[in-house]
Design a protein around this motif. Structure first.
Motif, mmCIF file in Angstrom:
data_model
loop_
_atom_site.group_PDB
_atom_site.id
_atom_site.type_symbol
_atom_site.label_atom_id
_atom_site.label_comp_id
_atom_site.label_asym_id
_atom_site.label_seq_id
_atom_site.Cartn_x
_atom_site.Cartn_y
_atom_site.Cartn_z
ATOM 1 N N VAL A 115 2.549 -18.759 -0.842
ATOM 2 C CA VAL A 115 1.030 -18.842 -1.270
ATOM 3 C C VAL A 115 0.495 -20.263 -1.629
ATOM 4 O O VAL A 115 1.393 -21.090 -1.917
ATOM 5 C CB VAL A 115 0.723 -17.912 -2.344
ATOM 6 N N ALA A 116 -0.726 -20.384 -1.067
ATOM 7 C CA ALA A 116 -1.300 -21.904 -1.237
ATOM 8 C C ALA A 116 -2.464 -21.840 -2.105
ATOM 9 O O ALA A 116 -3.484 -20.911 -1.808
ATOM 10 C CB ALA A 116 -1.310 -22.568 -0.074
ATOM 11 N N LEU A 117 -2.934 -22.457 -3.000
ATOM 12 C CA LEU A 117 -4.190 -22.662 -3.571
ATOM 13 C C LEU A 117 -4.622 -24.067 -3.488
ATOM 14 O O LEU A 117 -3.985 -25.019 -3.643
ATOM 15 C CB LEU A 117 -4.020 -22.392 -5.014
ATOM 16 N N HIS A 118 -5.888 -24.139 -2.839
ATOM 17 C CA HIS A 118 -6.483 -25.587 -2.493
ATOM 18 C C HIS A 118 -7.982 -25.554 -3.139
ATOM 19 O O HIS A 118 -8.574 -24.713 -2.943
ATOM 20 C CB HIS A 118 -6.442 -25.725 -0.989
ATOM 21 N N ARG A 119 -8.080 -26.779 -3.518
ATOM 22 C CA ARG A 119 -9.589 -26.988 -4.290
ATOM 23 C C ARG A 119 -9.658 -28.566 -4.306
ATOM 24 O O ARG A 119 -8.710 -29.453 -4.935
ATOM 25 C CB ARG A 119 -9.605 -26.231 -5.684
ATOM 26 N N GLY B 52 2.421 -19.344 10.736
ATOM 27 C CA GLY B 52 1.220 -18.696 10.678
ATOM 28 C C GLY B 52 0.667 -18.784 9.158
ATOM 29 O O GLY B 52 1.125 -18.791 8.256
ATOM 30 N N GLY B 53 -0.668 -18.494 9.152
ATOM 31 C CA GLY B 53 -1.561 -18.517 7.783
ATOM 32 C C GLY B 53 -2.579 -17.658 7.819
ATOM 33 O O GLY B 53 -3.170 -17.406 8.608
ATOM 34 N N LEU B 54 -2.934 -16.898 6.716
ATOM 35 C CA LEU B 54 -4.193 -16.185 6.427
ATOM 36 C C LEU B 54 -4.506 -16.554 5.250
ATOM 37 O O LEU B 54 -4.181 -16.244 4.248
ATOM 38 C CB LEU B 54 -3.307 -14.675 6.290
ATOM 39 N N PRO B 55 -5.859 -16.803 5.324
ATOM 40 C CA PRO B 55 -6.662 -17.126 4.065
ATOM 41 C C PRO B 55 -7.138 -15.608 3.386
ATOM 42 O O PRO B 55 -7.419 -14.589 3.855
ATOM 43 C CB PRO B 55 -8.143 -17.559 4.560
ATOM 44 N N LEU B 56 -7.141 -15.667 1.987
ATOM 45 C CA LEU B 56 -7.364 -14.356 1.375
ATOM 46 C C LEU B 56 -8.810 -14.577 0.561
ATOM 47 O O LEU B 56 -9.422 -13.679 0.195
ATOM 48 C CB LEU B 56 -6.143 -14.291 0.331
ATOM 49 N N GLY C 294 -9.634 -30.948 -2.614
ATOM 50 C CA GLY C 294 -8.669 -32.164 -1.592
ATOM 51 C C GLY C 294 -7.321 -31.822 -2.586
ATOM 52 O O GLY C 294 -6.654 -32.707 -2.083
ATOM 53 N N TRP C 295 -7.087 -30.813 -3.339
ATOM 54 C CA TRP C 295 -5.818 -30.799 -3.925
ATOM 55 C C TRP C 295 -5.201 -29.434 -3.369
ATOM 56 O O TRP C 295 -5.901 -28.545 -3.024
ATOM 57 C CB TRP C 295 -5.782 -30.703 -5.629
ATOM 58 N N GLU C 296 -3.879 -29.333 -3.131
ATOM 59 C CA GLU C 296 -3.209 -27.991 -3.022
ATOM 60 C C GLU C 296 -1.824 -27.708 -3.497
ATOM 61 O O GLU C 296 -1.135 -28.761 -3.728
ATOM 62 C CB GLU C 296 -3.016 -27.940 -1.254
ATOM 63 N N TRP C 297 -1.750 -26.667 -4.126
ATOM 64 C CA TRP C 297 -0.259 -26.192 -4.752
ATOM 65 C C TRP C 297 0.218 -25.295 -3.956
ATOM 66 O O TRP C 297 -0.557 -24.376 -3.443
ATOM 67 C CB TRP C 297 -0.707 -25.888 -6.004
ATOM 68 N N GLN C 298 1.297 -25.341 -3.534
ATOM 69 C CA GLN C 298 1.923 -24.325 -2.751
ATOM 70 C C GLN C 298 3.517 -23.660 -3.446
ATOM 71 O O GLN C 298 3.979 -24.622 -4.304
ATOM 72 C CB GLN C 298 2.682 -24.842 -1.461
ATOM 73 N N LEU C 299 3.485 -22.461 -3.509
ATOM 74 C CA LEU C 299 4.904 -21.705 -4.096
ATOM 75 C C LEU C 299 5.362 -21.157 -2.909
ATOM 76 O O LEU C 299 4.568 -20.239 -2.327
ATOM 77 C CB LEU C 299 4.603 -20.943 -5.225
ATOM 78 N N ALA C 300 6.615 -21.309 -2.282
ATOM 79 C CA ALA C 300 7.288 -20.663 -1.297
ATOM 80 C C ALA C 300 8.746 -20.420 -1.725
ATOM 81 O O ALA C 300 9.458 -21.246 -2.297
ATOM 82 C CB ALA C 300 7.160 -21.537 -0.075
ATOM 83 N N TYR C 301 9.198 -19.354 -0.801
ATOM 84 C CA TYR C 301 10.475 -18.975 -0.704
ATOM 85 C C TYR C 301 10.949 -19.346 0.301
ATOM 86 O O TYR C 301 10.710 -18.832 1.236
ATOM 87 C CB TYR C 301 10.779 -17.377 -1.251
ATOM 88 N N SER C 302 12.049 -20.224 0.516
ATOM 89 C CA SER C 302 12.823 -20.580 1.580
ATOM 90 C C SER C 302 14.178 -20.211 1.854
ATOM 91 O O SER C 302 14.885 -20.043 0.665
ATOM 92 C CB SER C 302 12.801 -22.157 1.473
ATOM 93 N N ARG D 186 -11.806 -18.412 -0.308
ATOM 94 C CA ARG D 186 -12.018 -19.626 -0.100
ATOM 95 C C ARG D 186 -11.138 -20.725 -0.475
ATOM 96 O O ARG D 186 -10.950 -21.697 0.082
ATOM 97 C CB ARG D 186 -13.254 -19.962 -0.546
ATOM 98 N N GLU D 187 -10.196 -20.413 -1.613
ATOM 99 C CA GLU D 187 -9.276 -21.275 -2.121
ATOM 100 C C GLU D 187 -7.845 -20.710 -2.161
ATOM 101 O O GLU D 187 -6.917 -21.589 -2.568
ATOM 102 C CB GLU D 187 -9.792 -21.672 -3.428
ATOM 103 N N LEU D 188 -7.651 -19.487 -1.750
ATOM 104 C CA LEU D 188 -6.346 -18.892 -1.752
ATOM 105 C C LEU D 188 -5.833 -18.736 -0.256
ATOM 106 O O LEU D 188 -6.554 -17.856 0.347
ATOM 107 C CB LEU D 188 -6.281 -17.799 -2.608
ATOM 108 N N SER D 189 -4.452 -18.696 0.017
ATOM 109 C CA SER D 189 -4.149 -18.333 1.306
ATOM 110 C C SER D 189 -2.608 -18.005 1.322
ATOM 111 O O SER D 189 -1.956 -18.480 0.355
ATOM 112 C CB SER D 189 -4.470 -19.380 2.573
#
Length: 230
Positions: free
Chosen positions: A189-193, A152-156, A195-203, A158-161
């Protein structure tokens, strides 16, 4: 860019994949750098950074196909390539919702004895999906497995989810591998702008289950991903 262009990227991490719902063919791709290439909660890169690249094609009739290449380490200090190919079809019921069927094949350049195939089916929604995968020989062993995942994903903005993933891997037949179920989680959390996207996640991952990986640096890890979509 077609939505399935991100399939090779998100398939590996068990994140949100949604159908495009567009009425024309599209070709797209991704380039990504992971701080740790983790698949279903296990490190497939010896806990080290890994480069990945993927390409996909979306057909207006709902068919999609693609592939991805990644640098992996199934054993410590031994690097090789992982090739992933997939083919599927999205079936729409209403706008933003539907179902899908597909197949997935994984090949390792120096450890082909671990090659395997999976069939999958899923239900798709605008902000989430559920899928089940079946493999007749998981990681090349005489064991049949099932993997169930919720994404699942939830936008916070236009650029952050934010996104989340839950998965369960278990043996459903055969004689190799451990009993019980192995489960993994991912929250980030993902930051997209542009055509680029940066993700930081805990697995994280828990349990034994059937042959989760041949090298696992840790059951818990922070993972950073920088990706470019085309």
């Amino acid at each position: 860019m077609p939505k399935h262009a991100i399939f090779p990227l998100l398939m590996c991490h068990g994140l949100l994949i949604s159908s495009s719902g567009l009425a024309y063919a599209q070709l797209g791709g991704t380039l990504a750098l992971d701080s740790d290439y983790r698949f279903r909660g296990s490190s497939f890169s010896d806990g080290k950074p890994s480069l990945r690249a993927g390409v996909t094609y979306d057909d207006p009739d709902g068919w999609y196909a693609g592939g991805a290449l990644a640098r992996v380490s199934l054993a410590a200090e031994r690097k090789e390539g992982q090739a992933l190919l997939y083919l599927g079809q999205t079936l729409h019921s209403t706008e933003g919702n539907g179902a899908e069927l597909g197949m997935l094949a994984t090949h390792y350049t120096h450890s082909s004895r671990y090659d395997y195939q999976e069939l999958y089916a899923g239900l798709l929604a605008e902000r989430g999906n559920v899928r089940i995968y079946y493999s007749p020989r998981y990681l090349g062993h005489p064991v049949q497995t099932a993997y169930l995942e919720f994404n699942g994903g939830l936008p916070l903005s236009r650029e952050l989810s934010v996104f989340g993933h839950l998965g369960w891997l278990g043996r459903v037949g055969g004689h190799a591998g451990g009993d019980g179920w192995r489960h993994d989680q991912r929250l980030g959390v993902a930051l997209h702008r542009n055509g680029w996207e940066w993700q930081l996640a805990y697995s994280t991952s828990h349990g034994q289950g059937p042959l989760p990986a041949y090298y696992e640096a840790s059951r818990r890890a922070w993972v950073s991903t920088l990706a470019r979509y085309f």
